[in-house]
Design a protein around this motif. Sequence first.
Motif, PDB file in Angstrom:
ATOM      1  N   TYR A  63      58.911  13.090  21.290  1.00 20.90           N
ATOM      2  CA  TYR A  63      58.959  11.971  22.213  1.00 20.90           C
ATOM      3  C   TYR A  63      59.721  12.399  23.457  1.00 20.90           C
ATOM      4  O   TYR A  63      60.805  12.968  23.359  1.00 20.90           O
ATOM      5  CB  TYR A  63      59.645  10.765  21.562  1.00 20.90           C
ATOM      6  CG  TYR A  63      59.827   9.599  22.517  1.00 20.90           C
ATOM      7  CD1 TYR A  63      61.086   9.245  22.980  1.00 20.90           C
ATOM      8  CD2 TYR A  63      58.729   8.878  22.964  1.00 20.90           C
ATOM      9  CE1 TYR A  63      61.255   8.190  23.856  1.00 20.90           C
ATOM     10  CE2 TYR A  63      58.889   7.818  23.852  1.00 20.90           C
ATOM     11  CZ  TYR A  63      60.151   7.484  24.289  1.00 20.90           C
ATOM     12  OH  TYR A  63      60.312   6.434  25.171  1.00 20.90           O
ATOM     13  N   ALA A  65      61.680  11.115  26.526  1.00 14.48           N
ATOM     14  CA  ALA A  65      62.281   9.868  26.988  1.00 14.48           C
ATOM     15  C   ALA A  65      62.192   9.701  28.493  1.00 14.48           C
ATOM     16  O   ALA A  65      62.248   8.582  28.999  1.00 14.48           O
ATOM     17  CB  ALA A  65      63.746   9.803  26.541  1.00 14.48           C
ATOM     18  N   PHE A 137      64.145  15.127  27.186  1.00  9.51           N
ATOM     19  CA  PHE A 137      64.404  14.571  28.505  1.00  9.51           C
ATOM     20  C   PHE A 137      64.251  15.660  29.542  1.00  9.51           C
ATOM     21  O   PHE A 137      64.216  16.866  29.224  1.00  9.51           O
ATOM     22  CB  PHE A 137      65.831  14.007  28.581  1.00  9.51           C
ATOM     23  CG  PHE A 137      66.892  14.997  28.196  1.00  9.51           C
ATOM     24  CD1 PHE A 137      67.388  15.017  26.904  1.00  9.51           C
ATOM     25  CD2 PHE A 137      67.390  15.909  29.110  1.00  9.51           C
ATOM     26  CE1 PHE A 137      68.360  15.937  26.527  1.00  9.51           C
ATOM     27  CE2 PHE A 137      68.359  16.834  28.749  1.00  9.51           C
ATOM     28  CZ  PHE A 137      68.831  16.847  27.461  1.00  9.51           C
ATOM     29  N   LEU A 148      72.635   9.641  17.278  1.00  9.20           N
ATOM     30  CA  LEU A 148      71.206   9.602  17.010  1.00  9.20           C
ATOM     31  C   LEU A 148      70.839  10.465  15.816  1.00  9.20           C
ATOM     32  O   LEU A 148      69.704  10.423  15.348  1.00  9.20           O
ATOM     33  CB  LEU A 148      70.419  10.115  18.223  1.00  9.20           C
ATOM     34  CG  LEU A 148      70.414   9.209  19.454  1.00  9.20           C
ATOM     35  CD1 LEU A 148      69.924   9.990  20.663  1.00  9.20           C
ATOM     36  CD2 LEU A 148      69.522   8.004  19.217  1.00  9.20           C
TER      37      LEU A 148
ATOM     38  N   ALA B 269      65.315   5.366  22.091  1.00  6.02           N
ATOM     39  CA  ALA B 269      64.726   5.926  23.314  1.00  6.02           C
ATOM     40  C   ALA B 269      65.675   5.733  24.485  1.00  6.02           C
ATOM     41  O   ALA B 269      65.895   6.640  25.296  1.00  6.02           O
ATOM     42  CB  ALA B 269      63.383   5.267  23.595  1.00  6.02           C
ATOM     43  N   ALA B 271      68.867   5.370  24.281  1.00  5.74           N
ATOM     44  CA  ALA B 271      70.043   6.214  24.063  1.00  5.74           C
ATOM     45  C   ALA B 271      69.775   7.638  24.508  1.00  5.74           C
ATOM     46  O   ALA B 271      70.631   8.291  25.119  1.00  5.74           O
ATOM     47  CB  ALA B 271      70.432   6.182  22.581  1.00  5.74           C
ATOM     48  N   ILE B 272      68.577   8.142  24.231  1.00  2.00           N
ATOM     49  CA  ILE B 272      68.249   9.506  24.657  1.00  2.00           C
ATOM     50  C   ILE B 272      68.275   9.597  26.172  1.00  2.00           C
ATOM     51  O   ILE B 272      68.858  10.525  26.751  1.00  2.00           O
ATOM     52  CB  ILE B 272      66.856   9.925  24.141  1.00  2.00           C
ATOM     53  CG1 ILE B 272      66.831   9.955  22.615  1.00  2.00           C
ATOM     54  CG2 ILE B 272      66.477  11.289  24.693  1.00  2.00           C
ATOM     55  CD1 ILE B 272      65.463  10.276  22.048  1.00  2.00           C
ATOM     56  N   ARG B 273      67.675   8.609  26.817  1.00  2.00           N
ATOM     57  CA  ARG B 273      67.660   8.631  28.285  1.00  2.00           C
ATOM     58  C   ARG B 273      69.071   8.616  28.827  1.00  2.00           C
ATOM     59  O   ARG B 273      69.414   9.380  29.729  1.00  2.00           O
ATOM     60  CB  ARG B 273      66.875   7.414  28.809  1.00  2.00           C
ATOM     61  CG  ARG B 273      65.509   7.777  29.351  1.00  2.00           C
ATOM     62  CD  ARG B 273      64.917   6.633  30.117  1.00  2.00           C
ATOM     63  NE  ARG B 273      64.881   5.400  29.336  1.00  2.00           N
ATOM     64  CZ  ARG B 273      63.962   5.122  28.415  1.00  2.00           C
ATOM     65  NH1 ARG B 273      62.996   5.988  28.167  1.00  2.00           N
ATOM     66  NH2 ARG B 273      63.999   3.994  27.752  1.00  2.00           N
ATOM     67  N   SER B 275      71.828   9.593  27.470  1.00  2.00           N
ATOM     68  CA  SER B 275      72.634  10.787  27.243  1.00  2.00           C
ATOM     69  C   SER B 275      72.281  11.903  28.209  1.00  2.00           C
ATOM     70  O   SER B 275      73.067  12.801  28.464  1.00  2.00           O
ATOM     71  CB  SER B 275      72.447  11.283  25.811  1.00  2.00           C
ATOM     72  OG  SER B 275      71.116  11.681  25.626  1.00  2.00           O
ATOM     73  N   ALA B 276      71.064  11.829  28.745  1.00  2.00           N
ATOM     74  CA  ALA B 276      70.647  12.893  29.651  1.00  2.00           C
ATOM     75  C   ALA B 276      70.970  12.573  31.093  1.00  2.00           C
ATOM     76  O   ALA B 276      71.103  13.459  31.915  1.00  2.00           O
ATOM     77  CB  ALA B 276      69.145  13.121  29.515  1.00  2.00           C
ATOM     78  N   GLU B 277      71.086  11.301  31.374  1.00  2.00           N
ATOM     79  CA  GLU B 277      71.342  10.938  32.758  1.00  2.00           C
ATOM     80  C   GLU B 277      72.804  10.582  32.936  1.00  2.00           C
ATOM     81  O   GLU B 277      73.611  10.847  32.076  1.00  2.00           O
ATOM     82  CB  GLU B 277      70.460   9.746  33.143  1.00  2.00           C
ATOM     83  CG  GLU B 277      68.983  10.100  33.117  1.00  2.00           C
ATOM     84  CD  GLU B 277      68.116   8.859  33.037  1.00  2.00           C
ATOM     85  OE1 GLU B 277      68.665   7.746  33.035  1.00  2.00           O
ATOM     86  OE2 GLU B 277      66.885   9.009  33.003  1.00  2.00           O
TER      87      GLU B 277
END
Lengths: 609, 420
Positions: A63, A65, A137, A148, B269, B271-273, B275-277
């Motif tokens: 996936y 993100a 990402f 996670l 989803a 949370a992933i965003r 953590s990257a931004e």
Amino acid sequence: MKSVRAKKEKSQYAQAQPQRRPLRIFATDPMLGRTAGNRIAVSVDNERLSPGPCGSRISVIDYDATQRRYYTPVDLDDPAILMTGGLEPTESDPRFHQQMAYAVAMKTLENFDRALGRRLQFRGKRHRALRIFPHAFYGANAFYDDGLRALLFGYFSADRSDPGPNLPGQTVFTCLSHDIIAHEMTHAAVDRMRPLFREPSNIDVLAFHEGFSDIVALFQHFSLVDLLRDEIQRTRTGISQPTMLVQLARQFGYATGSGRALRSALDVPDAKLYSTVTETHQRGSILVAAVFDAFFKIYQKRIRDLIRIATGGTGNLPDADLHPDLVRRVANEAATTAQYILNMCIRAFEYLPPVDVTFGDYLRALVTADYELVPDDELGQRAAMIEAFRMRGIYPDEVTSLAEESLLWESPGDLPAVPVEQLPQMLMQGVRSFSRNTTRPDEETPQEADGQDENSEADISGQTSAVLQQYATANAGALFLDPGRKISVRGFHPVFRVAPNGQLHVELVAQFAQLRETDDSFGGLPFRGGTTLIVAADGRVRYVIAKPLDTPPISDSRLRQARTRLERQKQFVALCDAADPVLSFTDDAAQASRMRARMGFAMLHAGVY
Amino acid sequence: MCAATKKKKKTTTTKAVTITMYDVGFGDCFLVRFPAPAGEKRILFDCGSIKAGTATIDDVVSSVISDVTDADGNAKIDVVVATHRHKDHVSGFDNEAWAAVEVGEVWMPWTEHPTDPKARNIRDRMNSLALHLQTLAGTGGVQGPLTPAAISEIALNALSNEAAMRTLHRGFAGNPRRRFLAANNKGESMATITSDVLPSVTINVLGPSRDEEVIKDMDPPVGQSYLRLVDDTTGNMRATLPPFDNDWTIDSGEYAISFPEIVVNDADAAAIRRSAEGLEGIVAAAIDKAVNGTSLMIVLHIGKLSLLFPGDAQWGTWNAALENPDARDVLSEATFCKLGHHGSHNASPVDFVEHVLQKSAWVMVSTRHVDQWPNIPRTPLMTALAAKTDKLARSDKPQTVPVKWFKSAKGRTTAEIPLT
């Protein structure tokens, strides 16, 4: 149309699944170029896989993100893919990325399983397995996220003006680097075994996480013997010089440390570094350099006879191509040594305290674990390790000398045996999970506290937990625990190891932890204490590895040790504060939990801390 | 040395060093004056502001120029020191009035050197990052511990104020000599220099260092990796094109039906965003620290007095100085200390305040509350200083300045430290 089958085809012999599954990966980081021989075949334990690939312990979920989309999951049981031993390595097919992430993550896990003598589990209250997002990402980062319970790998575009070996603007995938996958996977494994190592209670804790992950990635890479063979022949430099192996690592794209660790392995080791270097990755690379140093000394010893034979005693190797037999043997020695060192490093984990680890603790754990398995140090691994740590100024606390006997963890004084006869279920479960042909993955439950809830208990049966709790409370003094505070049973599991001489060792490892509250000068983290017990199969306690709290009742020397730990934790918070540029921007509320905010790997790997 | 002498209101015959802190709001502007056989010597440390105090920065400039004007109507300053290029230290130099001021020497950190390749590298990177952050903060596309407004402020502070820097590099009357100072040019641990325009004054330079380790603070790795995500031509984030052909994609709805076991729920989803931004805040803080890290850290030895002006030097520079025995000695002998970075935590290490700074030293802080820095000035630091010395003056609380030691007037606070 049902076709007829002979009776024998239903037999165990004919129905047995292959033990190993061949897959293919990029051996060197494609970020660093497209050299021939970059693709190698590896094999992992065969297990039932569903599309993803999803196995019992790892699920690859593709996936993205940033793009908010899914890429199609690969079915590794597809006959076309099976026939070729896995998809052909390519950057443009996301299914290969999924395959590679799975393959390297599983290889890493297998190394842990083998060395630890038990199967690591990732099942928790909220997750069935460890998730891997190969294209999580857009970003130049990759990290393990404990919340996670996932490995997240980013991708980004190569610089237009300074692309290095890539095409300008080309997409670079962190999930295609063996070293990065192995490094992140190790973070996940370490977190599973010692979740409290995520709390930076002293300057070594996060550095240990980083250094240990680098060690696993590096030595796992060196154990790929086909690759070594090609590289040894190609580089053609003196094979008894460390530069060759260093070049290998650099070529392998020793990505996470940017080759820094090995640079320091080659430099004259500076005993002052350990006391002055504060930055996490740099500190971690001192650990890597020490282990690499030991590895290299042992490797040199092992190839000495080969060189003697090849050169007739002169030691002068030809300037041109080396004899292919010699290359093969040297490569085997390097790979074998790398595997030994890797096993030694992972095995030592069980002998670490549950909290507040330091490099010195790790040295003692290395020595003790190896001593248990190979009392005579036939390969000279322990001596080399001790020397390498000594040269870098790493001295354990409270130890009177660096002689092997002093470095072993303390044996207990008068301690009654742990009542193991009340715990047969636990032992049988361990036997089942470790033995071949009996695994039923769905039945396996992890034997440690779920790290997501930091104060949770180990997921063991109520009976086992009660027995252990009672034992700990009754013997709190000898275990250096405070009976006046809650004692959490953080873990209890059996381990099975086979010594080089073929002897089977069975041990039980128990972890207890407790804490006390602190003030603002600790930035939101408590002061933790804990004890790891190494127990023989008959219940006799062999080692007590303790980090006591500073609350009584303990001896003076232990109290001093506890107070030093407390002081060290406070000093580390002050050090972080002094160097943290964000502190001026934070209000009082954020300040109260500032150490918690510094705990994540995302920031650490982005180069923030 | 720090005897409590009451100062006479009239001009005194006791020789003294006068240090005037101008109220610029949030910024620094300090004028040091002392008598010399050839006439009064004047050294100006910084002149800038990002949030005005009781007067505008231009008014402050007028006050400064008026204070340095001789009886014959000529404005003269022997040394102008620009500790670092943050706007709150140089914005005042963007003023035509400086063209008439005769200056002997201009001191800047080595990172300002126009042609030194390392210096240019550092400056270029800082500028790219600041420019980019400003663009991004403007679009509101930021997350993390800092608000877009705060990030914008920081970026603005860091962006070179061209006119001001022009004055420093090429302006002033009298064709002043420009000197780019470093703590360790020739491998020595601490630089000691002299100046033709300041005879019988010794100057120690404790920062910025040329050491690779300390330089890393000036060019933080997070900034480097962040810049990889920025399109160098437009300054915006690189367009994030999908990494694979669209044909490899599966629609979310169909995916949920075919592979229900491996669906990602919305919370994960997001949370992933997340953590990257959200790196922008971190990067902004890192640049702020980086530019501060280029600060000159100067100790002036005038007679028996030693005056410490650390600019906004951060932990990297301080740590190097405190670890170095010679530099540590120099610091411990300081009679006067201008508090670093307006009283922030990182610019005054605990070790310095508790163990090195002399008891009863003179301390002046030019500061004011600004929204993006809730922790400046840092309260525990100010409390600790107040406990150490009563000769403490802070420009944001003029009512607390002790009249016993300082002369307060509109827009300025002055200390007169006897030379004998």
